[in-house]
Design a protein around this motif. Structure first.
Motif, mmCIF file in Angstrom:
data_model
loop_
_atom_site.group_PDB
_atom_site.id
_atom_site.type_symbol
_atom_site.label_atom_id
_atom_site.label_comp_id
_atom_site.label_asym_id
_atom_site.label_seq_id
_atom_site.Cartn_x
_atom_site.Cartn_y
_atom_site.Cartn_z
ATOM 1 N N ILE A 43 -2.128 0.401 -4.580
ATOM 2 C CA ILE A 43 -3.557 0.570 -4.866
ATOM 3 C C ILE A 43 -3.793 1.236 -6.225
ATOM 4 O O ILE A 43 -4.548 0.710 -7.053
ATOM 5 N N SER A 89 -7.365 1.932 2.809
ATOM 6 C CA SER A 89 -7.335 1.312 1.485
ATOM 7 C C SER A 89 -8.711 1.343 0.834
ATOM 8 O O SER A 89 -8.845 1.621 -0.358
ATOM 9 N N ASN A 103 -8.746 -2.885 6.137
ATOM 10 C CA ASN A 103 -7.918 -1.688 5.992
ATOM 11 C C ASN A 103 -8.780 -0.515 5.519
ATOM 12 O O ASN A 103 -9.030 -0.366 4.324
ATOM 13 N N LEU A 115 -5.762 -6.161 -0.608
ATOM 14 C CA LEU A 115 -5.255 -4.864 -0.160
ATOM 15 C C LEU A 115 -6.287 -4.092 0.654
ATOM 16 O O LEU A 115 -5.928 -3.260 1.499
ATOM 17 N N ALA A 116 -7.577 -4.361 0.405
ATOM 18 C CA ALA A 116 -8.633 -3.613 1.095
ATOM 19 C C ALA A 116 -9.107 -4.287 2.378
ATOM 20 O O ALA A 116 -9.691 -3.624 3.248
ATOM 21 N N GLN A 155 -9.279 4.808 -0.462
ATOM 22 C CA GLN A 155 -8.499 5.119 -1.655
ATOM 23 C C GLN A 155 -9.035 4.384 -2.877
ATOM 24 O O GLN A 155 -9.162 4.972 -3.963
ATOM 25 N N ILE A 196 0.832 -1.203 0.000
ATOM 26 C CA ILE A 196 0.000 0.000 0.000
ATOM 27 C C ILE A 196 0.868 1.255 0.000
ATOM 28 O O ILE A 196 0.614 2.204 -0.749
#
Length: 299
Positions: free
Chosen positions: A171, A205, A202, A198-199, A208, A166
């Protein structure tokens, strides 16, 4: 071996080994090359000619077949500094399409080879190398497939890997791939897996990804490819990770018919447990009353 510092000779030798692995007897010859010390010889050529693009290219292409032959070849590669040589080649020539494709092709199965491999890759700066390679080879389909798979597996393996990916702009790089390859169901599925990884758990994240339009693109792909099971499963999983505990992404997903997409996927793929699982999770998130009703005692 007699001319370790001569790039042209080393490159020609690597090319000859690559050619020997082609054709009907390619696998048999690859095993013979490995048995005769071919992996060690190629790794030595890479180390002695680190700045020579031709040697790095032919060497990585040669290793792709040799390392994938069997578990013993993989162990030989790792035991002789193969991971370091591989990441150096990728890091030195990230924009070279062949180095990128064959290098990530070697790295992809190694990410989950042992429990400590993600930590080792992280310590060697591998996350940055993978993302840079991904960024500079957007049009190369295989590079994007391999890279998305590597990113998702690293992010799932360790929170530290997720955080590092990240922080190194993973991202926007993954989102760029998602948008650029909308006509490839396989890349869509693998990029959704990276989005989910990645999400997950989080909040920054999620925010974003939401600001970059990821929710919209996932929904569009689910609508366009209703019969692609991997895409549907990873897409629903990605949406769940994006909308859970995030009001704006939840509203956006609902506006884009996320409820209908989840229901349609479940009805179309009744026998797919992952689609049923993630579809149900997404519906529970988008329709909180479902969860409340499940908890009500039966009279």
């Amino acid at each position: 071996a007699g001319f370790p510092m001569e790039p042209k000779i080393q490159s020609a030798c690597c090319l000859a080994l690559t050619n020997l692995q082609r054709g009907r007897l390619g696998s048999q010859r690859a095993r013979r090359i490995a048995e005769e010390g071919g992996i060690e010889a190629v790794l030595m050529a890479l180390k002695n000619n680190a700045s020579a693009a031709d040697v790095q290219t032919t060497g990585i292409v040669t290793l792709r077949k040799l390392v994938s032959e069997d578990a013993e070849s993989t162990e030989t590669f790792l035991r002789n500094g193969g991971m370091e040589a591989l990441l150096h080649a990728l890091g030195t020539h990230p924009g070279h399409a062949d180095v990128a494709e064959y290098g990530l092709g070697i790295l992809r199965p190694l990410v989950c080879h042992t429990k400590d491999m993600p930590e080792r890759i992280l310590s060697l700066g591998g996350t940055k190398v993978v993302l840079k390679t991904m960024q500079l080879n957007l049009a190369r389909v295989a590079v994007q497939e391999f890279a998305c798979d590597i990113v998702s597996n690293l992010a799932w393996a360790m929170e530290e890997c997720q955080a590092q990916l990240i922080s190194e702009t993973g991202i926007p790089i993954v989102t760029r791939t998602l948008k650029a390859h909308f006509d490839s169901p396989n890349i869509q599925a693998l990029s959704f897996a990276a989005v989910q990884a990645l999400a997950c758990n989080n909040e920054p994240s999620r925010k974003q990804f939401g600001s970059l339009g990821a929710v919209e693109f996932v929904c569009k792909a689910l609508k366009k490819y209703p019969m692609e099971e991997p895409l549907q499963a990873f897409g629903l999983a990605a949406l769940q990770s994006l909308v859970i505990d995030h009001e704006e992404n939840t509203k956006e997903c609902t506006r884009l018919s996320g409820i209908g997409l989840a229901q349609s996927a479940q009805m179309t793929h009744v026998g797919n447990p992952k689609i049923q699982e993630f579809g149900g999770m997404l519906l529970d998130t988008l329709q909180p009353w479902r969860t409340k009703r499940k908890k009500q005692p039966v009279s």
